[in-house]
Write a protein that holds these residues in place. Structure first.
Motif, short mmCIF file in Angstrom:
data_model
loop_
_atom_site.label_atom_id
_atom_site.label_comp_id
_atom_site.label_asym_id
_atom_site.label_seq_id
_atom_site.Cartn_x
_atom_site.Cartn_y
_atom_site.Cartn_z
N GLU A 147 0.34 -0.97 -0.27
CA GLU A 147 0.20 0.37 -0.41
C GLU A 147 1.00 0.96 0.25
O GLU A 147 0.47 2.00 -0.37
CB GLU A 147 -0.58 0.00 1.07
CG GLU A 147 -1.75 -1.06 0.71
CD GLU A 147 -2.58 -1.20 2.44
OE1 GLU A 147 -2.63 0.31 3.25
OE2 GLU A 147 -3.68 -2.46 2.92
N LYS A 148 1.40 0.90 0.45
CA LYS A 148 2.96 2.31 0.81
C LYS A 148 3.37 2.82 -0.23
O LYS A 148 3.55 3.99 -0.66
CB LYS A 148 3.75 1.95 1.97
CG LYS A 148 5.27 3.48 2.67
CD LYS A 148 5.59 3.36 3.57
CE LYS A 148 7.08 3.81 4.16
NZ LYS A 148 7.76 4.19 3.10
N ALA A 149 4.48 1.92 -0.86
CA ALA A 149 4.60 2.44 -2.19
C ALA A 149 4.06 2.29 -3.38
O ALA A 149 4.17 2.74 -4.30
CB ALA A 149 4.98 0.17 -2.82
N VAL A 150 2.59 1.83 -3.40
CA VAL A 150 1.42 2.90 -4.31
C VAL A 150 1.51 3.73 -4.20
O VAL A 150 1.24 4.94 -5.03
CB VAL A 150 0.18 1.98 -4.43
CG1 VAL A 150 -1.50 1.84 -5.15
CG2 VAL A 150 0.50 -0.11 -5.33
N ARG A 151 0.88 4.25 -3.08
CA ARG A 151 0.91 5.65 -2.85
C ARG A 151 2.22 6.65 -2.85
O ARG A 151 2.28 7.80 -3.56
CB ARG A 151 0.49 6.09 -1.26
CG ARG A 151 -0.89 4.99 -1.03
CD ARG A 151 -0.96 5.76 0.43
NE ARG A 151 -0.32 5.44 1.67
CZ ARG A 151 -0.58 4.19 2.10
NH1 ARG A 151 -1.53 3.49 1.95
NH2 ARG A 151 0.27 3.77 3.13
#
Length: 267
Positions: free
Chosen positions: A204-208
């Motif tokens: 999730e952090k990588a997508v953001r």
């Protein structure tokens, strides 16, 4: 009806009062340094309304949606590839950083310090570093996500491994098993639910993060957002913003569902 006595604040000591006063001074000093202005706050709504009137409706022309769609796909590729490699590399890093597993205290402390440094540097700064190192494009963005994920997962993986039940590990140690065997057969399986949960959070952090790396030339849809604002093409910029919001919320929903299915509960 039960009577309850009202809790009263205790009168602070002189030292505590000075501490509170110093804290307020620091806050007002930071507000001044940040350029806080009530006049600007009051004038912001009309300006935002003007921006909204120029940005809506978003640009939904087929050719624009097709171009932005491919950039969004590239953004997801950067995020998934970077997060996957970062998670894989985080496991051996975490084994070295975790206390009492396979390395001594000085090694644990050194690795944790390195991980703290990695987390302290923003992902967009890592993207700038890799743009210089490997050139413009999505590969630089992927490498930035890899490093950022190692900093994130390495620390939490190490904490998760330290928090596992020591019973199985002690039993294997008593039979003469090597440290690496204890880790492979007891520590990692015991920490697996937490590792899976942390990995999904890392995705999730990588997508953001990957949505803005394009601002510095590291691939993805961020460059489209920058171009839209630079050219005052606010409808297209708003299309990018809405597309990013939908994708990020969708990824978080899928990640939460996968977390529930895999480990049975939200962390």
């Amino acid at each position: 009806m039960t009577d309850t006595a009202l809790t009263r604040f205790e009168r602070p000591s002189a030292i505590a009062f000075l501490g509170y006063a110093f804290g307020l001074v620091i806050i007002f000093w930071c507000l001044a340094g940040a350029g806080f202005s009530l006049e600007k706050v009051a004038s912001a709504p009309p300006r935002f309304a003007d921006f909204a009137s120029r940005a809506f409706p978003p640009n939904l022309e087929p050719q624009v949606l097709a171009r932005l769609g491919w950039k969004m796909v590239e953004t997801l590729q950067i995020a998934v590839a970077g997060a996957f490699i970062g998670v894989i590399l985080s496991v051996p890093v975490a084994l070295i950083a975790a206390k009492g597993l396979i390395a001594g205290p000085w090694v644990n402390h050194t690795v944790r310090t390195i991980l703290s440094f990695i987390r302290a540097v923003p992902d967009i700064a890592w993207a700038l570093v890799f743009v210089v190192a490997v050139g413009l494009g999505p590969f630089a963005g992927m490498l930035a996500i890899v490093v950022d994920t190692i900093g994130f997962c390495g620390r939490f993986f190490a904490d998760d491994m330290e928090a596992t039940d020591k019973g199985s590990a002690e039993s294997l140690t008593a039979t003469g098993a090597r440290k690496i065997d204890v880790v492979a057969c007891a520590t990692i399986p015991g920490a697996m639910p937490a590792l899976v949960s942390t990995s999904l959070f890392a995705l999730e952090k990588a997508v953001r993060s990957s949505t803005i790396l394009g601002l510095v030339g590291a691939g993805g849809i961020g460059i489209e957002l920058k171009v839209g604002f630079d050219l005052f093409d606010y409808p297209t910029a708003m299309t990018v913003v809405l597309m990013v919001a939908v994708v990020v919320v969708g990824i978080e929903a899928v990640s939460g569902w996968a977390r529930t299915k895999i480990i049975g509960e939200q962390r």
